[in-house]
Scaffold this active site. Structure first.
Site, short mmCIF file in Angstrom:
data_model
loop_
_atom_site.label_atom_id
_atom_site.label_comp_id
_atom_site.label_asym_id
_atom_site.label_seq_id
_atom_site.Cartn_x
_atom_site.Cartn_y
_atom_site.Cartn_z
N GLU A 44 0.86 -1.18 0.00
CA GLU A 44 0.00 0.00 0.00
C GLU A 44 0.89 1.22 0.00
O GLU A 44 1.79 1.34 0.83
CB GLU A 44 -0.87 0.02 1.25
CG GLU A 44 -1.86 -1.12 1.32
CD GLU A 44 -2.67 -1.09 2.62
OE1 GLU A 44 -3.36 -2.09 2.87
OE2 GLU A 44 -2.58 -0.10 3.37
N ASP B 231 -4.84 9.02 11.35
CA ASP B 231 -3.51 8.48 11.61
C ASP B 231 -2.94 8.91 12.95
O ASP B 231 -3.15 10.03 13.40
CB ASP B 231 -2.55 8.91 10.49
CG ASP B 231 -2.81 8.13 9.21
OD1 ASP B 231 -2.73 6.89 9.26
OD2 ASP B 231 -3.12 8.76 8.19
#
Lengths: 261, 401
Positions: A49, A60
């Site tokens: 990814e 995040d």
């Protein structure tokens, strides 16, 4: 079939679990990504990814926030990331999935983005801010370009919604293992959630991500799923300046720890 | 606008939370079930007499509503025409309009069974208003605030702490409201089971822009009745500052179907061409930040740009989706004033009317000198006096002549 779906069906035939690794594009240096992808694929990663950095990565944790800020400082743009993918494609068929926040894609032009991503050699996209409902408007363009649109389910997702998300997802189903941001440590993968995913999602392989950092954690999560995704733990090693050969050894140890199906 | 366009504006948002093309829900899947719950909870209470009764009782007995509509006689004389009124949100408990919304949302939180409250804050007014209602209801409260804002709005940090809230200093990114909001969302993603997120403006994912608008619309409803009482007619002009845009929507929304001319004033910071401003609607383009699609200050690559304003409450690169739709429709016009124009307007109001306004509010006041050139002698102008200026005394003293 694209490279991603081909690899996932081959893994299933060979009764192997999938190992997906996440890298922030343009980290640690602007031109690091193609070389890292090739090394990680050689060490046993089945899927890579590639994170497209955004200034405000609200899903995040600190590790990927930091790598994203550094990458943006390194001058990384979507155009540069797609150039990097073309470079990888000169010598590798490892499935590549682009992961990112939606705003840079809207700014680039979403139709143009999906077309250019596919033509540069990407196989799928993960856009975590796009809920099942918001993803609908992009589906035609994503399908037309032969990309897999990978959707996410979380421990808070009700069972019937897991089934609906699985039906709309392509490639695999991304199972967010913890109620938290990327890199959240210490909670472990909730078994009841993955049992529920297995019962409700019959279409796609289920890969588990968020907060997996050791071979033991990877093995545990893989016992309950079709594979694992590791991101923050890899970025942390890069941020500490660990040599690629040593990181590759760590990747091999995780690959070996994964059980057979 | 045609009648049809007007109808469309009044019907916003649709069931998916869209105001025309703006709004929606751009959030991680972890939060989707919580937003669904909130949508259905709010839908069931929006027209519920006992909920609305409790909300309005708290506004009256606790928050100090209705707030007065003050005729600004000397300010009116200063401009020489028109009739300028001030809607006195500065007289609300805690000193700004923010409590209208936190009173409503804390009642939702109580009904949702969540035990912990989080909020983001820029100038600290929303943080104080949240800490206040959390204290009153006996709930734990955690407020995220950027490091730069902690320094420039110290008084409000002390107030939140005295009210028993935990203030978390955010040191990432802009170290202002933008990153405080990102950190609050990360907290919510991590603690969604027991935590209620009280958003302070008409921003964020659906249903927040709708809920906050509804809770703030008390400003416009009172204004309508008060102007009618004082002048025997509806106001011709409405004026408010816009950061996220909650006091502006609160004043404007009840008048959207009228012929009132509405103006939202953004922060031009050091000047629109310096790159150091927060004029999102004037200089931004549509994008996604913090859960909804709206105008956004961003660079050519879609990275969010740092905003700048001397006012912490306006120092934000986004804006509420309904404002974006109102801009495109032409129903509301959006303009901007600079830091120094705002400072000058704050001094003017203090000397002429004996009211020290918040720096945010001073931006609306600063546009009066331009707007009053177009008004007729008997036109009624209402300015949302969204907050008082105690919190800004250090900035005012630093910049005094």
């Amino acid at each position: 079939m694209n490279r991603l779906t081909t690899v996932l069906s081959t893994l299933r035939e060979r009764r192997k679990k999938a190992l997906a690794l996440f890298l922030t594009a343009g980290y640690p240096a602007a031109d690091s990504t193609p070389g890292l992808v090739l090394s990680l694929a050689a060490a046993g990663a089945d899927i890579i990814e590639i994170g497209m950095p955004f200034s405000d990565p609200l899903a995040d944790g600190p590790v990927i926030q930091q790598s994203s800020a550094t990458a943006i400082g390194n001058g990384v743009t979507i155009t540069g990331i797609l150039d990097g993918i073309r470079k990888i494609r000169e010598s590798s068929t490892v499935p590549l999935v682009l992961m990112g926040y939606i705003n840079p894609i809207l700014s680039y032009g979403s139709d143009r983005f999906f077309r250019d991503a596919a033509s540069s050699g990407a196989d799928g996209v993960i856009l975590p801010e796009l809920t099942l409902e918001e993803s609908v408007r992009f589906k035609t363009e994503i399908d037309r370009n032969g990309l897999s649109q990978i959707l996410l389910v979380a421990p808070t997702t009700p069972s019937e919604r897991i089934t609906a998300i699985d039906a709309a997802s392509g490639g695999f189903l991304y199972c967010v293992s913890t109620t938290g941001v990327t890199g959240s440590a210490g909670k472990g993968t909730p078994e009841d959630f993955l049992f529920r995913v297995k019962a409700c999602a019959k279409k796609n392989p289920a890969l588990v991500g968020f907060g997996i950092s050791t071979a033991a954690e990877a093995r545990h999560a893989a016992l309950l799923s079709d594979g694992v995704i590791i991101g923050s733990a890899l970025i942390r090693r890069l941020s500490e300046g660990e040599p690629v050969a040593s990181i590759s050894g760590w990747v091999r140890s995780i690959r070996e720890a994964l059980p057979a199906t | 606008m045609t009648g049809e366009e007007r109808e469309a504006v009044l019907s916003w948002p649709d069931r998916r939370g869209y105001f025309g093309p703006y709004g929606g829900q751009f959030v991680p899947e972890t939060l989707v079930p919580a937003l669904r719950e909130l949508e259905s909870l709010y839908e069931s209470l929006r027209n519920d007499a006992s909920f609305q009764g409790e909300y309005h009782r708290l506004l009256t007995d606790y928050a100090g509503r209705p707030t007065p509509l003050t005729f600004a006689a000397r300010l009116t004389a200063h401009f020489g025409k028109g009739r300028v009124y001030l809607k006195r949100e500065d007289l609300c408990h805690t000193g700004a309009h923010k409590i209208n919304n936190t009173v409503g949302q804390i009642l939702l939180a109580m009904r949702s069974g969540k035990t912990r409250i989080i909020a983001e804050t820029g100038a600290g007014q929303h943080g104080v208003a949240t800490a206040t209602v959390a204290a009153k209801m006996g709930l734990d409260c955690c407020v995220y605030m950027g490091e730069e804002d902690v320094a420039r709005q110290r008084l409000n940090v002390r107030r939140m702490e005295m009210l028993g809230a935990t203030v978390v200093t955010v040191r990432t990114g802009s170290r202002t409201l933008k990153d405080a909001t990102s950190e609050a969302i990360r907290d919510w993603v991590s603690n969604v089971k027991d935590t209620f997120y009280i958003i302070g403006s008409v921003v964020g994912p659906h249903p927040y822009p709708l809920m906050v608008r509804d809770f703030q619309s008390v400003i416009g409803r009172e204004t309508s009745a008060q102007v009618l009482e004082a002048e025997g007619k509806a106001p011709e002009y409405l004026l408010a500052c816009v950061g996220g845009g909650s006091n502006a929507i609160g004043l404007f929304h009840p008048f959207l179907g009228s012929s009132a001319i509405m103006t939202g004033v953004e922060a031009a910071g050091e000047g629109l061409d310096t790159g150091r401003h927060a004029a999102t609607l004037t200089r931004g383009r549509p994008g996604v930040l913090h859960g909804s699609l709206s105008y956004l200050l961003q660079d050519a690559n879609g990275q969010v740009q740092l905003a700048h304003s001397i006012s912490a409450g306006l120092d934000y690169p986004g804006v509420g989706p309904e404002h974006s739709a109102l801009k495109d429709s032409g129903r509301v016009r959006y303009v901007s004033v600079t830091d120094s124009e705002a400072l000058e307007a704050a001094r003017l109001l203090s000397r002429l009317e004996g009211i020290i306004p918040a720096l945010e509010t001073a931006h609306a006041l600063a546009y009066l000198k331009t707007m009053m050139m177009e008004t007729r002698d008997d036109d009624v102008v209402v300015v949302s006096l969204s907050g008082r200026g105690d919190k800004d005394m250090e900035t005012y003293s630093t910049h005094s002549e």
